[in-house]
Design an enzyme around this catalytic site. Structure first.
Site, PDB file in Angstrom:
ATOM      1  N   THR A   1       1.862   7.159  -0.799  1.00  0.00           N
ATOM      2  CA  THR A   1       2.698   8.176  -1.436  1.00  0.00           C
ATOM      3  C   THR A   1       1.847   9.115  -2.293  1.00  0.00           C
ATOM      4  O   THR A   1       2.078  10.331  -2.308  1.00  0.00           O
ATOM      5  CB  THR A   1       3.797   7.511  -2.283  1.00  0.00           C
ATOM      6  OG1 THR A   1       4.444   6.534  -1.475  1.00  0.00           O
ATOM      7  CG2 THR A   1       4.814   8.525  -2.755  1.00  0.00           C
TER       8      THR A   1
ATOM      9  N   LEU B   1       0.804  -1.219   0.000  1.00  0.00           N
ATOM     10  CA  LEU B   1       0.000   0.000   0.000  1.00  0.00           C
ATOM     11  C   LEU B   1       0.843   1.278   0.000  1.00  0.00           C
ATOM     12  O   LEU B   1       0.333   2.366   0.178  1.00  0.00           O
ATOM     13  CB  LEU B   1      -0.939   0.007   1.212  1.00  0.00           C
ATOM     14  CG  LEU B   1      -1.966  -1.127   1.214  1.00  0.00           C
ATOM     15  CD1 LEU B   1      -2.737  -1.149   2.526  1.00  0.00           C
ATOM     16  CD2 LEU B   1      -2.941  -1.009   0.050  1.00  0.00           C
ATOM     17  N   ARG B   2       2.163   1.109  -0.218  1.00  0.00           N
ATOM     18  CA  ARG B   2       3.019   2.292  -0.226  1.00  0.00           C
ATOM     19  C   ARG B   2       2.660   3.245  -1.365  1.00  0.00           C
ATOM     20  O   ARG B   2       2.823   4.451  -1.237  1.00  0.00           O
ATOM     21  CB  ARG B   2       4.485   1.886  -0.377  1.00  0.00           C
ATOM     22  CG  ARG B   2       5.163   1.806   0.951  1.00  0.00           C
ATOM     23  CD  ARG B   2       6.672   1.716   0.829  1.00  0.00           C
ATOM     24  NE  ARG B   2       7.169   1.137   2.058  1.00  0.00           N
ATOM     25  CZ  ARG B   2       8.083   0.198   2.136  1.00  0.00           C
ATOM     26  NH1 ARG B   2       8.636  -0.269   1.034  1.00  0.00           N
ATOM     27  NH2 ARG B   2       8.448  -0.268   3.292  1.00  0.00           N
ATOM     28  N   GLY B   3       2.171   2.691  -2.458  1.00  0.00           N
ATOM     29  CA  GLY B   3       1.808   3.508  -3.615  1.00  0.00           C
ATOM     30  C   GLY B   3       0.717   4.508  -3.260  1.00  0.00           C
ATOM     31  O   GLY B   3       0.863   5.718  -3.477  1.00  0.00           O
TER      32      GLY B   3
END
Ligand SMILES: [Zn+2]
Length: 332
Positions: free
Chosen positions: A269, A264-266
């Site tokens: 960010t 879920l870093r996308g």
């Protein structure tokens, strides 16, 4: 690259910036110029790590011990640090050197702070990060993620705050970057040698003017610099009040799901970067348009390789954005 650097300095929690591209395109100059633009920071006088007098929660052990009775530390203004990590740097140079003999014989901690300490609250620039030894890259990324540096040698340990924005550069043709490394940079941008003749001439003229007479050159650009500095200060002050509607978050999540980014870093960010952009432009609410503009820099380094699609990653992100939102009206 300039926009990416401005956005991470408005919200450092976005993470670092990875810059791909050719040598001699002014990458380190851009980072140095940004650090010079930022308003000076207040630091605790006499602290080895440049602790922030207003943030006692993140102080080093020495400041904690010295000011535990609650009286305010003496402080002074200091420029935001911009530290270069040279390719041949040793681990001691990066994390600091611990003189064990002195520590064991005299009982005091003999610690010589390294580059991570110097970069605290500023920028750490690593040219050709893809050629850096793996264990140094790991140390860097760990410190960048946790905001502290821990040095342990045979039972003696030193820890100090090391919160910095990591800016890496590299030419992918000269060495692959491990995907797990890439994913830990918040943003990734491409810098190419300009193709336009007019732009090339403009760049070399300015460079030449600077080299011949830096004082006049800086005076000439001082007004523009001051304007950027004011926008940055305003954006930082405004950041906490910018709201992100659920409908926009849903779109961000749909985009990541469409592109098949891992974890879920996308989304996270996209959320932080579009909020920083809205703050920078004086908007109160994040719209799809903000997300659209930063989507490529936030996601391009998180795509899995697709053997059926040989388009470059920026093109793939932009195509997904226009497939999803090409004809739709903004939701906010
Ligand atoms: Zn301190």
């Amino acid at each position: 690259m300039k926009l990416a650097l401005l956005l991470v300095s408005i919200d450092p929690s976005i993470g670092g910036v990875m810059v791909f591209g050719d040598r001699g395109t002014g990458k380190s100059t851009a980072v140095r110029a940004l650090a010079g633009l930022l308003p000076p920071m207040k630091v605790v006088t006499g602290c080895l790590y440049g602790c922030d007098p207003a943030a006692s929660g993140s102080w080093c052990d020495a400041c904690r011990a010295k000011y535990k009775d609650g009286h305010a530390p003496k402080a002074h203004a200091s420029p935001v640090p911009m530290v270069d990590l040279p390719l041949g740097a040793t681990e001691d140079r990066l994390v600091g050197a611990l003189d064990l003999e002195r520590a064991l014989t005299s009982g005091e901690k003999a610690f010589e702070p390294g580059l991570l300490a110097r970069a605290h609250r500023g920028f750490l620039y690593v040219d050709e990060v893809n050629l850096l030894e793996d264990h140094l890259v790991d140390l860097l990324l760990d410190a960048a993620a946790t905001g502290e540096n821990v040095v342990e040698r045979e039972g003696v340990s030193v820890r100090h705050p090391a919160r910095f924005v990591l800016v890496g550069s590299g030419n992918p043709e000269e060495g692959e970057l491990r995907p797990q490394l890439l994913d830990r940079f918040g943003l990734a941008v491409d810098v190419r040698t300009p193709e336009s003749i007019a732009l090339r001439i403009d760049v070399i003229k300015r460079r030449d003017a600077f080299d011949r007479d830096p004082t006049t050159f800086l005076a000439h650009w001082a007004k523009v610099d001051a304007k950027v500095r004011r926008s940055l200060e305003k954006a930082r002050a405004r950041l906490d009040t910018v709201s992100v509607p659920d409908a926009v978050l849903e779109r961000a999540a749909t985009l990541c799901s469409q592109l098949g980014t891992d974890g879920l870093r996308g989304e996270l960010t996209l959320l932080r970067t579009s909020r920083a952009l809205a703050a920078f432009e004086g908007d109160d609410v994040v719209t799809t348009e903000h997300v659209r503009r930063i989507a490529a820099m936030a996601l391009r380094h998180r795509l899995r390789r697709n053997v059926l699609d040989d388009a470059d990653s920026t093109t793939r992100v932009e195509r997904a954005v226009s497939d999803l939102w090409g004809a739709t009206k903004d939701v906010a």
